[in-house]
Write a protein that holds these residues in place. Sequence first.
Motif, short mmCIF file in Angstrom:
data_model
loop_
_atom_site.label_atom_id
_atom_site.label_comp_id
_atom_site.label_asym_id
_atom_site.label_seq_id
_atom_site.Cartn_x
_atom_site.Cartn_y
_atom_site.Cartn_z
N ILE A 38 28.49 20.46 65.23
CA ILE A 38 28.50 19.30 65.95
C ILE A 38 28.49 19.78 67.54
O ILE A 38 27.64 19.52 68.15
N GLY A 39 29.57 20.53 67.85
CA GLY A 39 29.92 20.85 69.32
C GLY A 39 30.75 22.12 69.32
O GLY A 39 31.75 21.99 69.02
N LEU A 40 30.09 23.44 69.49
CA LEU A 40 30.92 24.54 69.34
C LEU A 40 30.58 25.50 70.39
O LEU A 40 29.47 25.67 70.79
N LYS A 41 31.65 25.94 71.23
CA LYS A 41 31.50 27.02 72.09
C LYS A 41 31.48 28.37 71.55
O LYS A 41 32.82 28.70 71.08
N THR A 42 30.82 29.21 71.67
CA THR A 42 30.39 30.15 70.96
C THR A 42 31.29 31.56 71.71
O THR A 42 31.37 31.41 72.83
N PRO A 43 31.61 32.67 71.04
CA PRO A 43 32.22 33.54 71.66
C PRO A 43 31.44 34.00 73.15
O PRO A 43 31.99 34.55 73.98
N GLY A 82 35.80 9.27 85.69
CA GLY A 82 34.55 9.96 86.18
C GLY A 82 34.37 11.53 86.13
O GLY A 82 33.42 12.05 86.79
N ASP A 83 35.08 11.97 85.04
CA ASP A 83 35.03 13.50 84.95
C ASP A 83 33.83 13.97 84.34
O ASP A 83 33.34 15.22 84.59
N VAL A 84 33.12 13.05 83.62
CA VAL A 84 31.88 13.36 83.02
C VAL A 84 30.80 12.11 83.18
O VAL A 84 31.24 10.86 83.31
N LYS A 85 29.65 12.17 83.11
CA LYS A 85 28.78 11.20 83.02
C LYS A 85 28.69 10.52 81.96
O LYS A 85 28.58 9.12 81.78
N GLU A 117 26.64 20.84 83.08
CA GLU A 117 27.93 21.38 83.15
C GLU A 117 28.83 20.85 81.82
O GLU A 117 28.99 19.67 81.89
N TRP A 118 29.06 21.68 80.90
CA TRP A 118 29.69 21.12 79.72
C TRP A 118 31.32 21.17 79.80
O TRP A 118 31.81 22.05 80.38
N LYS A 119 31.97 20.02 79.56
CA LYS A 119 33.24 19.66 79.53
C LYS A 119 34.02 19.45 78.13
O LYS A 119 33.29 18.65 77.58
N GLU A 120 34.85 20.12 77.92
CA GLU A 120 35.50 20.06 76.71
C GLU A 120 36.28 18.55 76.70
O GLU A 120 37.05 18.19 77.74
N THR A 121 35.93 17.67 75.82
CA THR A 121 36.57 16.31 75.64
C THR A 121 37.40 16.12 74.36
O THR A 121 36.59 15.40 73.15
N PRO A 122 38.36 16.45 74.20
CA PRO A 122 39.14 16.22 72.73
C PRO A 122 39.37 14.58 72.64
O PRO A 122 39.17 13.81 73.58
N SER A 123 39.37 14.52 71.47
CA SER A 123 39.42 12.99 70.94
C SER A 123 40.47 11.94 71.62
O SER A 123 39.89 10.98 72.07
N GLY A 130 30.44 15.49 78.49
CA GLY A 130 31.72 15.75 77.52
C GLY A 130 31.11 16.01 76.04
O GLY A 130 30.40 15.24 75.41
N ILE A 131 31.62 17.11 75.31
CA ILE A 131 31.42 17.41 74.21
C ILE A 131 32.72 18.04 73.38
O ILE A 131 33.61 18.04 74.16
#
Length: 281
Positions: A52-57, A100-103, A84-90, A44-45
């Motif tokens: 910090i953590g950015l998904k680019t275009p 268990g969605d993320v390690k 596998e990157w997963k978006e994890t909002p605050s 999760g990022i």
Amino acid sequence: MNLRKASAAAATVLALSLTATACGSGDSDSSSEGDGGGKKITIGIKFDQPGIGLKTPDGSFKGFDVDVATYVAKELGYEAKDIEWKETPSADRETALARGDVKFIAASYSINDERKEKVDFAGPYLLAHQDLLIRADDKGISKGTDLNGKKLCSVTGSTSAQNVKDDFAPKAQLRQLPTYSECIDGLASGAVDALTTDDSILAGYASQDQNKGKFKLAGLSLSNENYGIGVKKGDTKLVEDINAALEKMVADKAWDKAVTDNFGPADYKNEPAPKIGNIVS
């Protein structure tokens, strides 16, 4: 008679063979994520935090947390292609770990007592400080108390805005939005007067090409934010393994390189790498 017995015996063998095959297949499917060996790991990022953590275009990911998580994953036995990157909002971080969605999660995740009741933390791996991002021409905010009566934005689930209201400006008008990008838009339009979160995150936004010259950091150290890597509550072994990876990252200077690569363009004045378990209050 003998032919019938032989046919029955053959059918029995075939049935047993199929049953064994089915059981073997089920066992294999149940371990789709293991400790390395070419299997996948979900981490999760944040997807919307420059520096910090950015998904680019183009669909790739970059940032300090991304570099830290990639290094840690490699020490756990996973190559970059296995992640596998997963978006994890605050607001979703604790839930994602519990389900268990993320390690593990590396997403500007400040360690505090309330969160430690729900998850375990490795680290810290960065000491940041809460600050304010304001418009470049704003001369009315130079200290925390100046936020009284002002509109203050932060993201849903973050403690930053509430910290300001509790400790410095009880009359600040809080506005919580799903992402920092929406707060930035509000700051640009005048809908809010300030965005508060960690200086590392704010510096990333201020240094983006589309934002250069529009915003500035107020230069206040309103709190200490000890970034930790969150894991599911009770997974002591994983915490120990991640801590060992973080110590190695600092020792071989990969931590310093990640700081320069991600914060250097914003002239971010980072603190030295914190010692594992040393929480600065």
